[in-house]
Design a protein around this motif. Sequence first.
Motif, PDB file in Angstrom:
ATOM      1  N   ALA A  92       1.890  10.552   3.639  1.00  0.00           N
ATOM      2  CA  ALA A  92       0.441  10.752   3.662  1.00  0.00           C
ATOM      3  C   ALA A  92       0.069  12.132   3.138  1.00  0.00           C
ATOM      4  O   ALA A  92      -0.934  12.293   2.438  1.00  0.00           O
ATOM      5  N   TYR A  93       0.880  13.131   3.468  1.00  0.00           N
ATOM      6  CA  TYR A  93       0.576  14.495   3.039  1.00  0.00           C
ATOM      7  C   TYR A  93       1.111  14.788   1.634  1.00  0.00           C
ATOM      8  O   TYR A  93       0.406  15.330   0.785  1.00  0.00           O
ATOM      9  N   LYS A  94       2.362  14.423   1.378  1.00  0.00           N
ATOM     10  CA  LYS A  94       3.013  14.792   0.118  1.00  0.00           C
ATOM     11  C   LYS A  94       2.799  13.775  -1.004  1.00  0.00           C
ATOM     12  O   LYS A  94       2.936  14.123  -2.191  1.00  0.00           O
ATOM     13  N   GLY A  95       2.512  12.532  -0.656  1.00  0.00           N
ATOM     14  CA  GLY A  95       2.396  11.491  -1.673  1.00  0.00           C
ATOM     15  C   GLY A  95       1.155  11.621  -2.531  1.00  0.00           C
ATOM     16  O   GLY A  95       0.175  12.257  -2.156  1.00  0.00           O
ATOM     17  N   LYS A  96       1.186  10.975  -3.718  1.00  0.00           N
ATOM     18  CA  LYS A  96       0.063  10.979  -4.650  1.00  0.00           C
ATOM     19  C   LYS A  96      -0.713   9.665  -4.532  1.00  0.00           C
ATOM     20  O   LYS A  96      -0.129   8.603  -4.320  1.00  0.00           O
ATOM     21  N   GLU A  97      -2.013   9.761  -4.695  1.00  0.00           N
ATOM     22  CA  GLU A  97      -2.850   8.562  -4.631  1.00  0.00           C
ATOM     23  C   GLU A  97      -2.450   7.561  -5.717  1.00  0.00           C
ATOM     24  O   GLU A  97      -2.142   7.943  -6.839  1.00  0.00           O
ATOM     25  N   LYS A  98      -2.449   6.291  -5.362  1.00  0.00           N
ATOM     26  CA  LYS A  98      -2.090   5.145  -6.212  1.00  0.00           C
ATOM     27  C   LYS A  98      -0.583   4.983  -6.401  1.00  0.00           C
ATOM     28  O   LYS A  98      -0.131   3.927  -6.831  1.00  0.00           O
ATOM     29  N   LYS A  99       0.188   6.013  -6.075  1.00  0.00           N
ATOM     30  CA  LYS A  99       1.633   5.952  -6.264  1.00  0.00           C
ATOM     31  C   LYS A  99       2.262   5.029  -5.217  1.00  0.00           C
ATOM     32  O   LYS A  99       1.871   5.014  -4.059  1.00  0.00           O
ATOM     33  N   PHE A 112       7.214  -1.598   0.661  1.00  0.00           N
ATOM     34  CA  PHE A 112       6.692  -0.523  -0.177  1.00  0.00           C
ATOM     35  C   PHE A 112       5.615   0.216   0.611  1.00  0.00           C
ATOM     36  O   PHE A 112       4.990  -0.337   1.523  1.00  0.00           O
ATOM     37  N   VAL A 113       5.346   1.445   0.206  1.00  0.00           N
ATOM     38  CA  VAL A 113       4.205   2.191   0.731  1.00  0.00           C
ATOM     39  C   VAL A 113       3.401   2.705  -0.454  1.00  0.00           C
ATOM     40  O   VAL A 113       3.943   3.373  -1.335  1.00  0.00           O
ATOM     41  N   GLN A 114       2.108   2.369  -0.485  1.00  0.00           N
ATOM     42  CA  GLN A 114       1.216   2.880  -1.523  1.00  0.00           C
ATOM     43  C   GLN A 114       0.114   3.710  -0.882  1.00  0.00           C
ATOM     44  O   GLN A 114      -0.514   3.295   0.097  1.00  0.00           O
ATOM     45  N   ILE A 115      -0.145   4.900  -1.450  1.00  0.00           N
ATOM     46  CA  ILE A 115      -1.223   5.760  -0.965  1.00  0.00           C
ATOM     47  C   ILE A 115      -2.521   5.302  -1.637  1.00  0.00           C
ATOM     48  O   ILE A 115      -2.696   5.476  -2.843  1.00  0.00           O
ATOM     49  N   LEU A 116      -3.415   4.710  -0.859  1.00  0.00           N
ATOM     50  CA  LEU A 116      -4.666   4.197  -1.423  1.00  0.00           C
ATOM     51  C   LEU A 116      -5.699   5.300  -1.626  1.00  0.00           C
ATOM     52  O   LEU A 116      -6.374   5.347  -2.649  1.00  0.00           O
ATOM     53  N   SER A 117      -5.844   6.175  -0.623  1.00  0.00           N
ATOM     54  CA  SER A 117      -6.813   7.266  -0.734  1.00  0.00           C
ATOM     55  C   SER A 117      -6.477   8.351   0.285  1.00  0.00           C
ATOM     56  O   SER A 117      -5.719   8.116   1.236  1.00  0.00           O
ATOM     57  N   LYS A 118      -7.074   9.531   0.085  1.00  0.00           N
ATOM     58  CA  LYS A 118      -6.875  10.664   0.986  1.00  0.00           C
ATOM     59  C   LYS A 118      -8.217  11.301   1.321  1.00  0.00           C
ATOM     60  O   LYS A 118      -9.181  11.171   0.558  1.00  0.00           O
ATOM     61  N   ALA A 119      -8.243  12.014   2.460  1.00  0.00           N
ATOM     62  CA  ALA A 119      -9.443  12.737   2.869  1.00  0.00           C
ATOM     63  C   ALA A 119      -9.023  14.072   3.489  1.00  0.00           C
ATOM     64  O   ALA A 119      -7.943  14.169   4.079  1.00  0.00           O
TER      65      ALA A 119
END
Length: 234
Positions: A92-99, A112-119
Motif C-alpha cells: 500500500a505504501y511502496k506500490g505504484k497505482e495500477k501496478k 495477485f495484488v493490484q493498487i487501485l488508488s491511494k490517498a
Amino acid sequence: MEKRLVFVLLLLLIAGAGIAQNPAPPAPATPATNAPQQPIPVPTTIPQMKAALEASPNPVLYAKQVLKKRFKIDTIVVTRTSSFNSLADSLAYKGKEKKVYGPYGKKGSQFFVQILSKAPNLFYRISQIFIDTAVFRYRIADSIGNKIIEKLNAGSASFDQLAQTYTMGGEGASHGDLGWIARGVLMPTIEHEVSIHKKGEVFKVWSSNGLHIIKKTEDPRQDTGFALILRVFL
C-alpha cells in the motif's frame, strides 16, 4: 404556330407530372450484417493476466467478467512508513497505482495484488523515552523524567544517548526514534501535544502506561496514508 407551341408545352407539363407522380423507386436498403462479435481473448499465463489487469480501465470488471476469477477489494491504512505489519501495508505504501504484484501465497491459494488508488494522510516524526509506571512509582518516574530533561537542557547528553540509557520501550534499539507515524495512530494526548509543539521541542506526556518524554524531531508532512487494493485469486 401558336397552337403547336401550346401543344408542345402541354405535352411537357403532362410528362413532368407523370415523373412527379411516379418517382423512381428508392435504392434497396443494405441488409444489416449479423456478424458475430469477436470474443475478448482470455489471457492464460501469469504475465499475460498481470499485463491485462494493468491495461484494463476497469480491473474489477475485467477480473470478474473476462478472467472469471474470485476477487476481493480492501482498504489499507498505512500507520508507519519505516516498518510494516503485513505485506498489504508494505505494498500500500511502496506500490505504484495500477501496478499488479505477485502472485503471493502457497500453491493452490495464490493471488495477485493490484493498487487501485491511494490517498494521503498527515504523518508525525517523533522520538520517545518511555518510563514504565508498572515498574517505577509515579514520583520516581517523574523524578527520572525531570533528570532527563535537565540533562538535555544542559547539553550534557543528546536525546539519542538518553533514550538508549533510560527508555523502557522497544525504541531503545533505534535511539528513541519512532519514525513517521500516521495521524490517528498515536495516543490522543500525545498527538495533541505533538501538534501544538514546535520542531525540536521536548515535552512530557503522562498516560495510563507511564511517562512519555517526547521529542518532535520533524515538522508534519503529507504522505501515502490509505490505499485501495484488489486481490485476484488464481
